[in-house]
Structure formats: structure tokens, C-alpha cells
Design an enzyme around this catalytic site. Sequence first.
Site, PDB file in Angstrom:
ATOM      1  N   LYS A  79       0.841  -1.207   0.000  1.00 19.18           N
ATOM      2  CA  LYS A  79       0.000   0.000   0.000  1.00 19.18           C
ATOM      3  C   LYS A  79       0.871   1.250   0.000  1.00 19.18           C
ATOM      4  O   LYS A  79       0.681   2.158  -0.806  1.00 19.18           O
ATOM      5  CB  LYS A  79      -0.901   0.013   1.239  1.00 19.18           C
ATOM      6  CG  LYS A  79      -1.534   1.369   1.525  1.00 19.18           C
ATOM      7  CD  LYS A  79      -2.461   1.340   2.714  1.00 19.18           C
ATOM      8  CE  LYS A  79      -1.848   1.767   4.020  1.00 19.18           C
ATOM      9  NZ  LYS A  79      -1.585   3.216   4.144  1.00 19.18           N
ATOM     10  N   ASN A  80       1.819   1.303   0.933  1.00 20.57           N
ATOM     11  CA  ASN A  80       2.575   2.539   1.129  1.00 20.57           C
ATOM     12  C   ASN A  80       3.547   2.830   0.001  1.00 20.57           C
ATOM     13  O   ASN A  80       4.127   3.912  -0.050  1.00 20.57           O
ATOM     14  CB  ASN A  80       3.310   2.503   2.479  1.00 20.57           C
ATOM     15  CG  ASN A  80       2.335   2.647   3.633  1.00 20.57           C
ATOM     16  OD1 ASN A  80       1.159   2.929   3.412  1.00 20.57           O
ATOM     17  ND2 ASN A  80       2.816   2.447   4.847  1.00 20.57           N
ATOM     18  N   CYS A 137      -5.613   8.555   9.300  1.00 19.52           N
ATOM     19  CA  CYS A 137      -5.668   7.703  10.481  1.00 19.52           C
ATOM     20  C   CYS A 137      -5.602   8.524  11.748  1.00 19.52           C
ATOM     21  O   CYS A 137      -4.951   9.552  11.809  1.00 19.52           O
ATOM     22  CB  CYS A 137      -4.495   6.746  10.487  1.00 19.52           C
ATOM     23  SG  CYS A 137      -4.844   5.223   9.678  1.00 19.52           S
ATOM     24  N   ARG A 189       0.312  14.058  13.373  1.00 16.06           N
ATOM     25  CA  ARG A 189       0.715  13.873  11.981  1.00 16.06           C
ATOM     26  C   ARG A 189       0.849  15.188  11.226  1.00 16.06           C
ATOM     27  O   ARG A 189       0.087  15.483  10.310  1.00 16.06           O
ATOM     28  CB  ARG A 189      -0.243  12.922  11.269  1.00 16.06           C
ATOM     29  CG  ARG A 189      -0.375  11.614  11.992  1.00 16.06           C
ATOM     30  CD  ARG A 189      -0.966  10.536  11.151  1.00 16.06           C
ATOM     31  NE  ARG A 189      -0.051  10.021  10.155  1.00 16.06           N
ATOM     32  CZ  ARG A 189      -0.242   8.893   9.499  1.00 16.06           C
ATOM     33  NH1 ARG A 189      -1.298   8.180   9.735  1.00 16.06           N
ATOM     34  NH2 ARG A 189       0.620   8.481   8.607  1.00 16.06           N
ATOM     35  N   ASP A 225       3.861   0.344  12.147  1.00 13.73           N
ATOM     36  CA  ASP A 225       2.665  -0.251  11.544  1.00 13.73           C
ATOM     37  C   ASP A 225       2.450  -1.708  11.950  1.00 13.73           C
ATOM     38  O   ASP A 225       1.437  -2.309  11.583  1.00 13.73           O
ATOM     39  CB  ASP A 225       2.724  -0.150  10.005  1.00 13.73           C
ATOM     40  CG  ASP A 225       2.404   1.249   9.521  1.00 13.73           C
ATOM     41  OD1 ASP A 225       2.061   2.112  10.348  1.00 13.73           O
ATOM     42  OD2 ASP A 225       2.505   1.490   8.299  1.00 13.73           O
ATOM     43  N   ARG A 233      -9.063  -0.207   4.023  1.00 16.87           N
ATOM     44  CA  ARG A 233      -8.188   0.808   3.432  1.00 16.87           C
ATOM     45  C   ARG A 233      -6.827   0.216   3.076  1.00 16.87           C
ATOM     46  O   ARG A 233      -6.173   0.686   2.145  1.00 16.87           O
ATOM     47  CB  ARG A 233      -7.986   1.971   4.418  1.00 16.87           C
ATOM     48  CG  ARG A 233      -9.189   2.880   4.546  1.00 16.87           C
ATOM     49  CD  ARG A 233      -8.850   4.086   5.377  1.00 16.87           C
ATOM     50  NE  ARG A 233      -7.588   4.692   4.938  1.00 16.87           N
ATOM     51  CZ  ARG A 233      -6.919   5.611   5.601  1.00 16.87           C
ATOM     52  NH1 ARG A 233      -7.380   6.056   6.743  1.00 16.87           N
ATOM     53  NH2 ARG A 233      -5.790   6.100   5.146  1.00 16.87           N
TER      54      ARG A 233
HETATM   55  C1  UD1 Z   1       4.125   6.567   6.465  1.00 16.47           C
HETATM   56  C2  UD1 Z   1       3.184   5.423   6.266  1.00 16.47           C
HETATM   57  C3  UD1 Z   1       2.602   4.951   7.583  1.00 16.47           C
HETATM   58  C4  UD1 Z   1       3.729   4.647   8.560  1.00 16.47           C
HETATM   59  C5  UD1 Z   1       4.693   5.819   8.666  1.00 16.47           C
HETATM   60  C6  UD1 Z   1       5.902   5.536   9.525  1.00 16.47           C
HETATM   61  C7  UD1 Z   1       2.239   5.886   4.103  1.00 16.47           C
HETATM   62  C8  UD1 Z   1       1.023   6.209   3.311  1.00 16.47           C
HETATM   63  N1  UD1 Z   1       2.077   5.836   5.407  1.00 16.47           N
HETATM   64  O1  UD1 Z   1       3.352   7.656   7.010  1.00 16.47           O
HETATM   65  O2  UD1 Z   1       1.833   3.776   7.343  1.00 16.47           O
HETATM   66  O3  UD1 Z   1       3.187   4.380   9.829  1.00 16.47           O
HETATM   67  O4  UD1 Z   1       5.156   6.184   7.354  1.00 16.47           O
HETATM   68  O5  UD1 Z   1       6.565   4.415   9.051  1.00 16.47           O
HETATM   69  O6  UD1 Z   1       3.285   5.630   3.560  1.00 16.47           O
HETATM   70  N2  UD1 Z   1       6.134  14.166  11.199  1.00 16.47           N
HETATM   71  C9  UD1 Z   1       6.256  15.499  11.544  1.00 16.47           C
HETATM   72  N3  UD1 Z   1       6.271  16.425  10.544  1.00 16.47           N
HETATM   73  C10 UD1 Z   1       6.184  16.075   9.235  1.00 16.47           C
HETATM   74  C11 UD1 Z   1       6.069  14.709   8.885  1.00 16.47           C
HETATM   75  C12 UD1 Z   1       6.042  13.773   9.900  1.00 16.47           C
HETATM   76  O7  UD1 Z   1       6.334  15.848  12.706  1.00 16.47           O
HETATM   77  O8  UD1 Z   1       6.210  16.946   8.364  1.00 16.47           O
HETATM   78  C13 UD1 Z   1       6.072  13.153  12.256  1.00 16.47           C
HETATM   79  C14 UD1 Z   1       4.706  12.474  12.297  1.00 16.47           C
HETATM   80  O9  UD1 Z   1       3.792  13.203  13.064  1.00 16.47           O
HETATM   81  C15 UD1 Z   1       5.046  11.146  12.914  1.00 16.47           C
HETATM   82  C16 UD1 Z   1       6.453  10.848  12.382  1.00 16.47           C
HETATM   83  O10 UD1 Z   1       6.973  12.115  11.963  1.00 16.47           O
HETATM   84  O11 UD1 Z   1       5.106  11.258  14.309  1.00 16.47           O
HETATM   85  C17 UD1 Z   1       6.493   9.843  11.247  1.00 16.47           C
HETATM   86  O12 UD1 Z   1       5.789  10.328  10.150  1.00 16.47           O
HETATM   87  P1  UD1 Z   1       6.160   9.942   8.639  1.00 16.47           P
HETATM   88  O13 UD1 Z   1       7.406   9.123   8.594  1.00 16.47           O
HETATM   89  O14 UD1 Z   1       6.100  11.184   7.832  1.00 16.47           O
HETATM   90  O15 UD1 Z   1       4.957   8.989   8.250  1.00 16.47           O
HETATM   91  P2  UD1 Z   1       3.952   9.134   7.039  1.00 16.47           P
HETATM   92  O16 UD1 Z   1       4.688   9.401   5.782  1.00 16.47           O
HETATM   93  O17 UD1 Z   1       2.834  10.019   7.429  1.00 16.47           O
END
Ligand code: UD1
Length: 420
Positions: A17-18, A111, A116, A301, A393
Site C-alpha cells: 500500500k505505502n 488515520c 501527523r 505499523d 483501506r
Molecule cells: C508513512 C506510512 C505509515 C507509517 C509511517 C511511519 C504511508 C502512506 N504511510 O506515514 O503507514 O506508519 O510512514 O513508518 O506511507 N512528522 C512530523 N512532521 C512532518 C512529517 C512527519 O512531525 O512533516 C512526524 C509524524 O507526526 C510522525 C512521524 O513524523 O510522528 C512519522 O511520520 P512519517 O514518517 O512522515 O509517516 P507518514 O509518511 O505520514
Amino acid sequence: MTGGRRLEGAVPIAGAKNSALKLMAAALLAEGTTVVEHAPRIADVSTMAEVLEALGSRIAWVDHRLAIDASQAGGHETPYELVRRMRASIVVLGPLLARHGRARVAMPGGCNIGSRKIDLHLRGLERMGASFSFDHGYLVAAAPALRGEVISLDFPSVGATENVLMAAVCASGTTVVENAAREPEIVDLAGMLTEMGAKIDGAGTTTIEIHGSGGRLLEAVSHRVVPDRIEAGTFAVAACATRGDVLLEGARAEHLDLVLAKLVEAGARVEVGDRGIRIGMDDRPAAVDFVTLPYPGFPTDLQPQMMVLLSVARGTSIATENVFESRFMFVDELNRMGADIRTEGHHAVIRGVERLSSAPARALDIRAGAATVIAALAADGVTEVSDMHFVDRGYEDLEGKLTLLGAEVERERAPRPALR
Ligand code: UD1
């Protein structure tokens, strides 16, 4: 679900998915038809298809082959209705800036696992010359010209790395992403972008270097999605929790190193062969401590699923969640099924109990929902899990695959019409 059945047999692992969602967004960087092979038939892929259609792309989805014709993708706005359904829609931001120099993207929902934020996405793109403002719930972005820069991420965010990567491949000059995410899905995306003609070094390491095309779009290609390590890990835990024996067909052991090591520590048998990973467990698991971290750490995850397994372990385990602050919310559901878990900040103390017992339960998000299903399979009696649309999803035909492995599962009504 009627608990107590051992899961046995072989289960095919879907495309990730990701990864699929990001490969689809990358289709915006080419004018022809991009084909994503082995695309999982899940609701999130369907939502991303709608996002791309809203931007003017034409989509044809037959079985697991998704063709995206982005030649007429002149739009630059993604509606709230779609972004609200799936936070990952934000990943079109980089490609839209690269292609049109502007974007209007609704602020994401998604989610329910923590705040996030997207500040790292925005800071990275800002360094490359983009500017942002907010307008009635929409993020309005403009970048008349994107230029390569050194971008050092405060945290190796998966989404921020992907947005910057997709903006950088068409920027002018060289972009260096420091403290980049190293997930296999990043490597998959960089792999497809390279096939499309982009020049990228270091994907899968902490420093990625991208030599931009100077504003030229890339070539459309056909690319097969990497297998879903989280789906594979979910079935691995389910096999162990039911004292079963399951072959995860097509799963890649090198993407699950730490997960398999932790399962072995808990008492699992693991064999890696040409067809995939075979995993089984005969006895009650042993207690194991684990800590979630960005890849190659233990994936957040798979944290809820692992908690279910450890909730019936001999002894006390400690889980530490370092990626999403609210990811322990589902512990209440699990305790209602007889688990003994206490949380304190980002730590959880899991005292193993002999058995879980059935109770009406809810899927709280994609992964917590999958964990609740595993709890139901391991519990005694019949458990009804509601809000399964969350699970749809991210998991293709979960009940079909579980039935294939001998579980007693019934779906009360057809899944939401996610498949077109
Ligand atoms: C992706 C995955 C999700 C997985 C996560 C971590 C997808 C669609 N989803 O989510 O399933 O759980 O990676 O492996 O690929 N953060 C900030 N600022 C930002 C971006 C992130 O503070 O601009 C924080 C988030 O709040 C969170 C952490 O960083 O606490 C990890 O987020 P991130 O690695 O960005 O995950 P996603 O890309 O949202």
C-alpha cells in the site's frame, strides 16, 4: 470470527500500500501512461485513483494492473472530500509543484494516530523555492521554479522524503536529502523514478542525492510494486498468535529483518525460501521487548499486531512507541478482550495472560483494526469487529485470505464499494 483455529497454508502477499500510493502520485511526473503492476485492490488505492482523476488523469484498473494516463492532468487542486479520507493524498504536493509550479491541496485527515504534521514536507519544499499559504482549509503552494538544495530533515519522515524526492527529480540542480527515510517503499519509488529517467543516488541510505531534470517531465514506465512487508508481518503475527504455520508467498525477508528476529525471540520458527517466508509457532510465545523506530527499526505499523501476540505471552513485555504518539489507543479494545496492558506515555507494559476472550470490538484504524482481528482469531468464542472499513483501506480481501488459511470468518456485509 470464531477464535481458536490454527492458521495453516499459503497466503499471497499483495503489493505494498505505502509504495503503490506514491508510485501513483509519481505518474503525474510523466506525460504518458504509467502502469503500476501488482497494485493492491484496497480502498486507499481507489482513493488515490480518485485524487489523480480529480487532477485530470485517466485511470484503468484491471485486476492488479493500474494504468494512469496523466497526459491531460492539467489540474492542481485536490478536494477535501478525498484528502479527508486519506492523508497520504498530500504526496501529490511534490509532483504538482514539479509539473505545474502550483498546487492547492486540502489539509489532510487520515488515520487517528497522532497529530501527523506536515511541517517537514513544507520546510523541505520551501528550501527548494516553494511558498505556502493557507486558505479555508486548503494549503496553497506556488513554486515558479524549483531549485536543488541541501535539505536536512529533523526526523526521517517517509512522506517528507517522498514529496521532496518527487519535486527534486524535475528541479534544476542537485538536491541532497540528509536524514532521509530509508524504508523499502522509498527505494521502490526511487527505483521507478530512475526507470522514468531521473538521476538518484543513495535511496535506502540516510543521504539521497537527486540531479534534477531542469523542468523537463520524465518518461512514463511500467513498474511492479514491492511486496507489502506490513501485510506480510500482519499474517506472520497472526500465524504465531494462532500457533499456526503459514507460508507468506512473495514476502521479502530482508524487509522484515527485525520483525522476524523478534518473532523468533518469542519462539517462532522461520524459514526463508524461494517462495517466501514460512513461519509457525507451537507454544505460547515468550515475552519480548520491542521499540518502534523508522526503518530498519521495528515498524510502527506492526506495533499493535505485536502487542496482541505478546498479550498472551509467558511473562511481561515492554513495548515503546517512538513514531506516533497516540498509537496505544487500541490497548483499551485489547484489554476489553482480557489482555493486561498498561500504558504510560509512549511505553506499554504487557503482562501476558493465558487466553484472550471474545468481546465486541472496533477497528480504530488500519493497523489497530488488523490487530483486533488477530486478537479475535486467538480468542475463545465469537468476536464481532465493527468499523472494518478502516481495515479495507489497507488490506486486500483480508477475510478471503484468512478463510484460505482455515480461519472461521464471516463478513456481515460486502466491503464498501472501494473497487471500481
Ligand atoms: C508513512 C506510512 C505509515 C507509517 C509511517 C511511519 C504511508 C502512506 N504511510 O506515514 O503507514 O506508519 O510512514 O513508518 O506511507 N512528522 C512530523 N512532521 C512532518 C512529517 C512527519 O512531525 O512533516 C512526524 C509524524 O507526526 C510522525 C512521524 O513524523 O510522528 C512519522 O511520520 P512519517 O514518517 O512522515 O509517516 P507518514 O509518511 O505520514
